[in-house]
Design an enzyme around this catalytic site. Sequence first.
Site, short mmCIF file in Angstrom:
data_model
loop_
_atom_site.label_atom_id
_atom_site.label_comp_id
_atom_site.label_asym_id
_atom_site.label_seq_id
_atom_site.Cartn_x
_atom_site.Cartn_y
_atom_site.Cartn_z
N CYS A 113 0.84 -1.20 0.00
CA CYS A 113 0.00 0.00 0.00
C CYS A 113 0.88 1.25 0.00
O CYS A 113 1.54 1.54 -0.98
CB CYS A 113 -0.95 -0.04 1.19
SG CYS A 113 -2.37 1.05 1.00
N HIS B 179 -3.63 -5.67 1.14
CA HIS B 179 -3.00 -5.88 2.45
C HIS B 179 -3.06 -7.35 2.87
O HIS B 179 -4.01 -7.74 3.56
CB HIS B 179 -3.74 -5.07 3.52
CG HIS B 179 -3.52 -3.60 3.46
ND1 HIS B 179 -2.50 -2.98 4.14
CD2 HIS B 179 -4.18 -2.61 2.81
CE1 HIS B 179 -2.54 -1.68 3.92
NE2 HIS B 179 -3.55 -1.43 3.11
N GLU C 184 -1.57 -8.76 5.21
CA GLU C 184 -1.52 -8.89 6.68
C GLU C 184 -2.91 -8.81 7.30
O GLU C 184 -3.09 -9.15 8.46
CB GLU C 184 -0.58 -7.85 7.27
CG GLU C 184 -1.12 -6.42 7.37
CD GLU C 184 -0.98 -5.59 6.08
OE1 GLU C 184 -0.77 -6.19 5.01
OE2 GLU C 184 -1.09 -4.35 6.16
#
Lengths: 730, 80, 80, 225
Positions: free
Chosen positions: D85, D202, D204
């Site tokens: 990002c 993302h 994560e």
Amino acid sequence: MIEVNKKIAENHGLTEDEYEKIIKIIGKKPNFTELGIFSAMWNEHCSYKSSKKWLKTLPTKNERVIQGPGENAGVIDIDDDDVAIFKIESHNHPSFIEPYQGAATGVGGILRDIFTMGARPVASLNSLRFGSADHPKTKYLLNGVVSGIAGYGNCIGVPTVGGEIEFDSCYNGNILVNAMNIGITKKNKVFYSIASGVGNPVIYVGSKTGRDGIHGASMASQEFDENTEAKKPTVQVGDPFSEKLLLEACLELMKTNAIVSIQDMGAAGLTSSSVEMASKGKVGIEINLDKVPCREKGMSPYEIMLSESQERMLIVLKEGREKDCEKIFNKWGLDFSVIGKLTNTNKLILISNNKVVCDLAISALSDQAPEYDRKWEKPITEKKIDFKTKIKNFQITELIEKIISHPNQTNKSWVWDQYDHMVMCDTINQPGGNASIIRVHDTNKAIAATVDCTPRYCKSSPFLGGMQAVCETYRNLCSVGATPIAITNCLNFGNPEKPEIMGQFVDVIKGISEACKKLNYPVISGNVSLYNETNGIGINPTPVIGGVGLIKNISQTSNHKFKEAGNLVYIIGDTIGHLGQSILCYDILNIKKGEPPPLELEKEIKNGKFIIEAIKQKLIQSSHDVSSGGIILSILEMCIPSKIGINLNIDKSGFQLIEYLFGEDQSRYAIEVKPENEAVLLKNMKNKGVSFKKIGKTINEKYIHINNKYKLNLNNLIELHNKWFKNYNK
Amino acid sequence: MKFEVFITLKKEVLDPQGKAIENALGSLGIQGIETVRQGKYFSIVIDEKEKNKAEKIVKTACQKLLANETIEEYSFKIVK
Amino acid sequence: MKFEVFITLKKEVLDPQGKAIENALGSLGIQGIETVRQGKYFSIVIDEKEKNKAEKIVKTACQKLLANETIEEYSFKIVK
Amino acid sequence: MIANIIVFPGSNCDRDIKVALEKFQIKCKMIWHQENELPKADLVVLPGGFSYGDYLRCGSMASKSVIMNEVIKHASTGAYVIGICNGFQILTETKLLPGALLRNYMLKFICRRINLIVKNNTTPFTNKYKNKAKIKIPIAHNEGNYYADEATLKKLEENEQIVFQYCDENYEINNNGNPNGSSLNIAGIVNKKQNILGMMPHPERCIENFLGEADGIPFFESLLK
Ligand SMILES: Nc1ncnc2c1ncn2[C@@H]1O[C@H](COP(=O)(O)OP(=O)(O)O)[C@@H](O)[C@H]1O
Ligand SMILES: [Mg+2]
């Protein structure tokens, strides 16, 4: 300096009586700076002069409350030495004038209230109300407010996990932007704003002070009229980047054990923060204004004291810890300045250019601020009206299609897609459900949060409306499996100098109190926003309630999405079919008369506890509260996200079926039950004495069938449900 | 007709972006930067040959949409 | 010395913001707008009296930070 | 495996990526942007967030940080760099990856789980995904609209540098499935040597089943191989 007189006092929003009272208390005519300080401290926004009397009546304690109202935010115990800190605040007036910055700084302000107490903010919510969708300003305000909330919250990296948004013409001239935030920390790591220790240094940290927002607080305490645009003070611009740095720097400093007390500079900036800290600690404070970091040259003491520049904090440090503090703030690139010290004089002394420019007793500004017992009239309760003749000509399928596509009931993902609701990786239930669930980082437990209010009920019956708003949050928490603990409230009303408005206020508070007491669900923080009127037209009373609950085990939660076909659907709670003030009448058929549904708090508790228990025992697959829009809307909201249809079988027809499906009787839930769990669940329901009714079965077909008589295509409904915001903002 | 339109924050309004850029230029080792203020720039082509009329269109655009006069100021000029 | 700096997207890079404003002006009923392109505008005060040196500072600032030459172009001029 | 996570003022996914990496037994060090030395590590991560508030252009000011010189050195040895990002934006601003990330086409921030196709599963970051795997990973950005000139795009294709592409519900790569207007629906790319990855989604945020899909797991497992 400008010579103060009655006229100037009046321009500062002080009445003649108040001005005279000031002279009497301080025994002299205030100078211009002093007058400005008085006007800031004595206005509605800071002094709560119209509302205090009634706010004191709210229940504020239960076994989990650690700090109730009176601090920057309230604190509750969530086990294992963890606490949750939360509050809601309004930013209505600034958002109407400049929607992006107004909403953004609203978010920034409430975040500071949370981290000033030592907590890392973990979730933001907001409650938004706009004028009718076709009002010429609405689209601009909506877009500005939503992107302002997104702009600030996303940048600082705190997830915006929930909220509400509603359109009603009563907000055409006064939109409501209420922002709530929740933070989490350890029980012994909470910081308070009570100043103590004569001689301790007073520190200014954060961004510089500019000429922005001077008198914002007094503006929030006035009605709007045609001249508002011209009168408006310079709007504050939010700087989320600086706030992020301020957040990290403050949390870092808090680890060092150097802080005595800390307070954000919110409304009325340096004035209210310094006076409030000193007043709470019963000490004096002396500030050298030449030491205040300023953005512009030549700012006067008046301007420095009244500026509402954002992203600033006031800290009382332990003596000798200045260097440690400075190091941290330098690392984060923020201003740091020792601007004064605590004294034993109980006075606010301001020095500028070696001269004393303000010398006032702290108590004159705080304790002796006016408190009014404003005249109020008992609201007239609406009469029952006969809906049958007005409704019976409508097709049920048509009504369903209208409701599902109405701006107040449509899919609002256009809004929350703009909010980063996942950052921090602890968001379990996303926006769009009943209550949002946020895992307590690094643990197996979670908190749930929701904001709710039904202003149309409050208008019709302020007492019931106040009660209902509390109960609706309670229900939303229960429906995800959370045990409700406490609330925060934002009381948005019209002009309190009008007895009928004050009457609404009083009755709403009574309703809230009643519900909080019975539900053991006290108020721990809040905010009051009065004078939401334009040209004499006030908003519907809008007491927004933010509820927080605890989930002890994150595997024991629920959401509102149907899980599979072949399951049974039950309604918990009694359905009489109360149509007064329902969405069907109010929004769809434009019948705004009639009384709201009654409420029985015992049933609210019983049904809520039953749902929590059933979720714990994994007896239900999904659950949803039944509120605005009645059973039919709840059911559709369960069908739509999972694209699972339903066969509804209800022993009613004609107008009675409409009442049954659209009525907004309270304290109800819709649940999905696997056939193999039905027997146990039935037994439990009977044991606990909750009323229930089986209304249908989930099916493989993408249709909604009602009594084998009406049939709606689910894909069509989904399309209707999804399109409003996209079309509106084309 | 082609116009250049400039929208800037009013003097007393905080410009967080300008401030951050100012700092960044400093830490890049570029010396001598005193202040930076950020604004918006539009290049607008108007389908109108009369100067007065074209200017009026641009002015209306500024007031109605491009500038937020609560916090911003605008100015413009004809390029060709 | 005071400078005005303009950063604009290269011609071949799509400018959705400009496009959106173009449309919005249309739906506001403002007629005659042909195209709108949005860019950035900086007003920079340089602590340097020699024109050449000051210009060099501004140029460096543009190249090193203000403009991303993959997508943008810059230009500037002295105001006073 | 050891990772250095660079923290810029305004980074806000630094903790998230740390938690994720540690879940896969990757040791993490948080490195403040003003440091001028990088501890030895196999991987450098530039996390998501709003470095410097994303003021001026996303990632522009962070790309000039002192620490970025060290990151460039680290990358030049062939060691791994991941930018997620805001990190991707920083990598393009630093020119470690080609192109630029413009404002989303619809001019709105978008936070949503989106559909992706793993276009290249031979990179060190994607080898645990099946070839052409269809996955769902959240995005959360305002400037994810990947832009590069024709020549660069062509090279990206020829060298198989495109790693993730946005697609629609039926896993077709088309406009419908393109949330932000990216050229060639690009969601993530690597450099030619394949040791530097930039991606807007993302991973994560999706390594735990109860938070939704867990399609980020193979991403982290790939690193361990
Ligand atoms: N409606 C309310 N219910 C309970 N507490 C309230 C209410 N309104 C204000 N308070 C409390 O009064 C105090 C002052 O609030 P406020 O002026 O909003 O603080 P701040 O300075 O942080 O803006 C806070 O402790 C707040 O929680
Ligand atoms: Mg406060």
